[in-house]
Scaffold this motif. Structure first.
Motif, PDB file in Angstrom:
ATOM      1  N   ALA A 117       0.801  -1.230   0.000  1.00  0.00           N
ATOM      2  CA  ALA A 117       0.000   0.000   0.000  1.00  0.00           C
ATOM      3  C   ALA A 117       0.835   1.282   0.000  1.00  0.00           C
ATOM      4  O   ALA A 117       0.504   2.225  -0.732  1.00  0.00           O
ATOM      5  CB  ALA A 117      -0.968  -0.008   1.187  1.00  0.00           C
ATOM      6  N   PRO A 118       1.909   1.391   0.802  1.00  0.00           N
ATOM      7  CA  PRO A 118       2.666   2.660   0.790  1.00  0.00           C
ATOM      8  C   PRO A 118       3.176   3.046  -0.591  1.00  0.00           C
ATOM      9  O   PRO A 118       3.104   4.219  -0.976  1.00  0.00           O
ATOM     10  CB  PRO A 118       3.824   2.379   1.755  1.00  0.00           C
ATOM     11  CG  PRO A 118       3.277   1.362   2.695  1.00  0.00           C
ATOM     12  CD  PRO A 118       2.413   0.483   1.853  1.00  0.00           C
ATOM     13  N   LEU A 119       3.684   2.086  -1.365  1.00  0.00           N
ATOM     14  CA  LEU A 119       4.175   2.400  -2.708  1.00  0.00           C
ATOM     15  C   LEU A 119       3.032   2.810  -3.632  1.00  0.00           C
ATOM     16  O   LEU A 119       3.156   3.756  -4.414  1.00  0.00           O
ATOM     17  CB  LEU A 119       4.918   1.194  -3.285  1.00  0.00           C
ATOM     18  CG  LEU A 119       6.305   0.903  -2.713  1.00  0.00           C
ATOM     19  CD1 LEU A 119       6.885  -0.349  -3.362  1.00  0.00           C
ATOM     20  CD2 LEU A 119       7.242   2.077  -2.919  1.00  0.00           C
ATOM     21  N   VAL A 120       1.914   2.077  -3.565  1.00  0.00           N
ATOM     22  CA  VAL A 120       0.774   2.385  -4.438  1.00  0.00           C
ATOM     23  C   VAL A 120       0.202   3.759  -4.110  1.00  0.00           C
ATOM     24  O   VAL A 120      -0.100   4.559  -5.005  1.00  0.00           O
ATOM     25  CB  VAL A 120      -0.302   1.294  -4.303  1.00  0.00           C
ATOM     26  CG1 VAL A 120      -1.537   1.666  -5.119  1.00  0.00           C
ATOM     27  CG2 VAL A 120       0.244  -0.055  -4.743  1.00  0.00           C
ATOM     28  N   ILE A 121       0.075   4.062  -2.820  1.00  0.00           N
ATOM     29  CA  ILE A 121      -0.460   5.365  -2.417  1.00  0.00           C
ATOM     30  C   ILE A 121       0.467   6.492  -2.852  1.00  0.00           C
ATOM     31  O   ILE A 121       0.026   7.545  -3.337  1.00  0.00           O
ATOM     32  CB  ILE A 121      -0.676   5.401  -0.892  1.00  0.00           C
ATOM     33  CG1 ILE A 121      -1.765   4.406  -0.491  1.00  0.00           C
ATOM     34  CG2 ILE A 121      -1.045   6.805  -0.419  1.00  0.00           C
ATOM     35  CD1 ILE A 121      -1.930   4.256   1.007  1.00  0.00           C
ATOM     36  N   ALA A 122       1.783   6.254  -2.697  1.00  0.00           N
ATOM     37  CA  ALA A 122       2.750   7.291  -3.062  1.00  0.00           C
ATOM     38  C   ALA A 122       2.707   7.608  -4.552  1.00  0.00           C
ATOM     39  O   ALA A 122       2.940   8.757  -4.958  1.00  0.00           O
ATOM     40  CB  ALA A 122       4.152   6.852  -2.650  1.00  0.00           C
ATOM     41  N   LEU A 123       2.407   6.608  -5.378  1.00  0.00           N
ATOM     42  CA  LEU A 123       2.360   6.830  -6.823  1.00  0.00           C
ATOM     43  C   LEU A 123       1.249   7.804  -7.219  1.00  0.00           C
ATOM     44  O   LEU A 123       1.343   8.463  -8.265  1.00  0.00           O
ATOM     45  CB  LEU A 123       2.167   5.495  -7.549  1.00  0.00           C
ATOM     46  CG  LEU A 123       3.355   4.527  -7.508  1.00  0.00           C
ATOM     47  CD1 LEU A 123       2.984   3.210  -8.170  1.00  0.00           C
ATOM     48  CD2 LEU A 123       4.573   5.141  -8.195  1.00  0.00           C
ATOM     49  N   PHE A 124       0.218   7.903  -6.413  1.00  0.00           N
ATOM     50  CA  PHE A 124      -0.904   8.771  -6.742  1.00  0.00           C
ATOM     51  C   PHE A 124      -0.826  10.110  -6.018  1.00  0.00           C
ATOM     52  O   PHE A 124      -1.726  10.942  -6.170  1.00  0.00           O
ATOM     53  CB  PHE A 124      -2.225   8.074  -6.404  1.00  0.00           C
ATOM     54  CG  PHE A 124      -2.538   6.913  -7.299  1.00  0.00           C
ATOM     55  CD1 PHE A 124      -3.177   7.119  -8.517  1.00  0.00           C
ATOM     56  CD2 PHE A 124      -2.178   5.629  -6.946  1.00  0.00           C
ATOM     57  CE1 PHE A 124      -3.461   6.057  -9.351  1.00  0.00           C
ATOM     58  CE2 PHE A 124      -2.468   4.555  -7.767  1.00  0.00           C
ATOM     59  CZ  PHE A 124      -3.108   4.766  -8.989  1.00  0.00           C
ATOM     60  N   MET A 125       0.218  10.336  -5.274  1.00  0.00           N
ATOM     61  CA  MET A 125       0.396  11.632  -4.604  1.00  0.00           C
ATOM     62  C   MET A 125       1.210  12.548  -5.510  1.00  0.00           C
ATOM     63  O   MET A 125       2.429  12.678  -5.380  1.00  0.00           O
ATOM     64  CB  MET A 125       1.101  11.440  -3.253  1.00  0.00           C
ATOM     65  CG  MET A 125       0.236  10.813  -2.198  1.00  0.00           C
ATOM     66  SD  MET A 125       1.057  10.764  -0.582  1.00  0.00           S
ATOM     67  CE  MET A 125      -0.281  10.215   0.466  1.00  0.00           C
ATOM     68  N   MET A 126       0.546  13.165  -6.435  1.00  0.00           N
ATOM     69  CA  MET A 126       1.222  13.992  -7.420  1.00  0.00           C
ATOM     70  C   MET A 126       1.307  15.458  -7.002  1.00  0.00           C
ATOM     71  O   MET A 126       2.089  16.223  -7.580  1.00  0.00           O
ATOM     72  CB  MET A 126       0.492  13.893  -8.762  1.00  0.00           C
ATOM     73  CG  MET A 126       0.280  12.470  -9.243  1.00  0.00           C
ATOM     74  SD  MET A 126       1.834  11.521  -9.370  1.00  0.00           S
ATOM     75  CE  MET A 126       2.668  12.455 -10.641  1.00  0.00           C
ATOM     76  N   ALA A 127       0.526  15.858  -6.034  1.00  0.00           N
ATOM     77  CA  ALA A 127       0.525  17.261  -5.629  1.00  0.00           C
ATOM     78  C   ALA A 127       1.848  17.630  -4.965  1.00  0.00           C
ATOM     79  O   ALA A 127       2.450  16.834  -4.234  1.00  0.00           O
ATOM     80  CB  ALA A 127      -0.636  17.535  -4.672  1.00  0.00           C
ATOM     81  N   GLU A 128       2.312  18.835  -5.248  1.00  0.00           N
ATOM     82  CA  GLU A 128       3.586  19.296  -4.688  1.00  0.00           C
ATOM     83  C   GLU A 128       3.511  19.426  -3.164  1.00  0.00           C
ATOM     84  O   GLU A 128       4.509  19.224  -2.470  1.00  0.00           O
ATOM     85  CB  GLU A 128       3.958  20.650  -5.308  1.00  0.00           C
ATOM     86  CG  GLU A 128       5.330  21.152  -4.899  1.00  0.00           C
ATOM     87  CD  GLU A 128       5.691  22.435  -5.603  1.00  0.00           C
ATOM     88  OE1 GLU A 128       6.713  23.037  -5.233  1.00  0.00           O
ATOM     89  OE2 GLU A 128       4.942  22.837  -6.523  1.00  0.00           O
ATOM     90  N   SER A 129       2.338  19.732  -2.633  1.00  0.00           N
ATOM     91  CA  SER A 129       2.193  19.876  -1.189  1.00  0.00           C
ATOM     92  C   SER A 129       2.345  18.545  -0.448  1.00  0.00           C
ATOM     93  O   SER A 129       2.587  18.520   0.756  1.00  0.00           O
ATOM     94  CB  SER A 129       0.823  20.487  -0.858  1.00  0.00           C
ATOM     95  OG  SER A 129      -0.224  19.669  -1.362  1.00  0.00           O
ATOM     96  N   LEU A 130       2.200  17.456  -1.184  1.00  0.00           N
ATOM     97  CA  LEU A 130       2.311  16.127  -0.576  1.00  0.00           C
ATOM     98  C   LEU A 130       3.669  15.475  -0.840  1.00  0.00           C
ATOM     99  O   LEU A 130       3.831  14.282  -0.624  1.00  0.00           O
ATOM    100  CB  LEU A 130       1.196  15.209  -1.107  1.00  0.00           C
ATOM    101  CG  LEU A 130      -0.236  15.632  -0.801  1.00  0.00           C
ATOM    102  CD1 LEU A 130      -1.219  14.707  -1.487  1.00  0.00           C
ATOM    103  CD2 LEU A 130      -0.485  15.659   0.700  1.00  0.00           C
ATOM    104  N   GLU A 131       4.624  16.266  -1.289  1.00  0.00           N
ATOM    105  CA  GLU A 131       5.919  15.698  -1.670  1.00  0.00           C
ATOM    106  C   GLU A 131       6.621  15.034  -0.483  1.00  0.00           C
ATOM    107  O   GLU A 131       7.196  13.953  -0.606  1.00  0.00           O
ATOM    108  CB  GLU A 131       6.816  16.786  -2.268  1.00  0.00           C
ATOM    109  CG  GLU A 131       8.164  16.255  -2.727  1.00  0.00           C
ATOM    110  CD  GLU A 131       9.014  17.349  -3.340  1.00  0.00           C
ATOM    111  OE1 GLU A 131      10.154  17.050  -3.738  1.00  0.00           O
ATOM    112  OE2 GLU A 131       8.531  18.511  -3.413  1.00  0.00           O
ATOM    113  N   ARG A 132       6.574  15.672   0.676  1.00  0.00           N
ATOM    114  CA  ARG A 132       7.250  15.114   1.851  1.00  0.00           C
ATOM    115  C   ARG A 132       6.603  13.801   2.280  1.00  0.00           C
ATOM    116  O   ARG A 132       7.290  12.840   2.646  1.00  0.00           O
ATOM    117  CB  ARG A 132       7.237  16.121   2.995  1.00  0.00           C
ATOM    118  CG  ARG A 132       8.014  17.397   2.696  1.00  0.00           C
ATOM    119  CD  ARG A 132       7.998  18.348   3.877  1.00  0.00           C
ATOM    120  NE  ARG A 132       8.644  17.776   5.053  1.00  0.00           N
ATOM    121  CZ  ARG A 132       8.765  18.411   6.222  1.00  0.00           C
ATOM    122  NH1 ARG A 132       8.262  19.639   6.360  1.00  0.00           N
ATOM    123  NH2 ARG A 132       9.358  17.826   7.226  1.00  0.00           N
ATOM    124  N   VAL A 133       5.285  13.748   2.225  1.00  0.00           N
ATOM    125  CA  VAL A 133       4.584  12.510   2.581  1.00  0.00           C
ATOM    126  C   VAL A 133       4.903  11.423   1.570  1.00  0.00           C
ATOM    127  O   VAL A 133       5.145  10.258   1.929  1.00  0.00           O
ATOM    128  CB  VAL A 133       3.064  12.746   2.654  1.00  0.00           C
ATOM    129  CG1 VAL A 133       2.326  11.445   2.968  1.00  0.00           C
ATOM    130  CG2 VAL A 133       2.745  13.802   3.694  1.00  0.00           C
TER     131      VAL A 133
END
Length: 291
Positions: free
Chosen positions: A220-236
């Motif tokens: 799940a962490p890898l799959v979720i990270a792939l869809f976090m395209m917003a710049e504000s979510l870069e650290r997460v």
């Protein structure tokens, strides 16, 4: 002068049954002595159970097949291609097979505890050994030893064969530390990951639910990270990549999926802390719950 009192009759041993009052039959003495159970008895019991289950043979068999099959296929592909490894270590070629094979260790870890709740065998186990902490510790010890030994033998075999297969492809000779991390290091990590699954199985007490939880924790962490395209979510997004289980596992092959995050032996200490916390939580719930 006081009359001496006759000696009191000694109580019969626990395994000796006294005859009925007025009976001429001799007392029955069982040939099986009663001994005080120890942790080694619990370990022996868990070892008998885990080696007798078909799920153990199937999961470990598929694990060996995946690690060896994918590892040797990857080595053969590199050896027969025109690409050069440019003095890089060939040990990371075993990463992909081990990542898929870890699902088998996770499954076996869950079944070691959760399957007894599904079959009702846990009632017999707790009746024979009322010390629930001892039962959990025995399961953990037996499973960890099996998972570590099987993983160590399999990864060491694949590593030696891969180095021999790609020696003409420009690969460099692995250092002692690289050998240690790619065999002992990954084996400890996979065994602890399986031990974490064992604890989750005891907490959830449902095989399918616990397996789904652990596979979700891996992927799940890898799959979720792939869809976090917003710049504000870069650290997460970076944190999910860095601390995901596949990324931590790749650190042992000096081939991390990210340029930051855990390095060296850090993933081993992380999984050790998480597993210890899960084991403590499983023990506390086991003591409070009804079987």
């Amino acid at each position: 002068m006081s009359t001496p009192q006759p000696p009191l009759p000694q109580a019969a041993p626990a395994w000796q049954a006294a005859p009925a009052p007025g009976s001429d039959l001799p007392a029955y003495t069982s040939p099986i002595p009663i001994v005080r159970t120890t942790f080694l008895h619990a370990v022996s019991s868990e070892w008998t159970k885990i080696k007798s289950l078909r799920s153990t043979v199937w999961t470990l068999g598929v694990f060996v097949l995946l690690v060896v099959g994918i590892g040797l296929a990857t080595g053969a592909l590199v050896a027969n291609s025109s690409a050069s490894l440019h003095d890089d270590s060939p040990l990371p070629l075993g990463f992909f097979g081990l990542l898929l094979g870890s699902m088998c260790i996770i499954t076996l870890g869950v079944l070691t505890t959760a399957s007894e709740y599904g079959t009702g065998m846990i009632r017999t186990t707790m009746t024979v050994c009322p010390s629930r902490g001892r039962v959990l510790a025995a399961k953990a010890a037996v499973f960890f030893l099996i998972a570590f030994v099987i993983t160590l033998v399999t990864t060491a075999f694949v590593a030696f064969v891969q180095v021999a297969m790609v020696k003409d492809s420009g690969a460099g000779d692995p250092t002692g530390e690289q050998w240690l991390k790619a065999t002992v290091g990954v084996s400890l990590y996979i065994a602890l990951l399986g031990l974490l699954s064992l604890a989750i199985g005891s907490i959830v007490r449902h095989s399918a639910g616990a397996i789904a939880t652990m596979i979700g924790a891996v992927l799940a962490p890898l799959v979720i990270a792939l869809f976090m395209m917003a710049e504000s979510l870069e650290r997460v997004r970076n944190a999910l990549f860095e601390y995901s289980i596949p990324s931590q596992l790749s650190v042992f092959y000096a081939n991390s999926l990210t340029d930051s995050g855990p390095s060296g032996w850090d993933p081993l200490w992380i999984i050790l802390g998480v597993t210890a916390a899960a084991i403590v939580g499983a023990w506390l719930l086991l003591e409070q719950r009804d079987v």
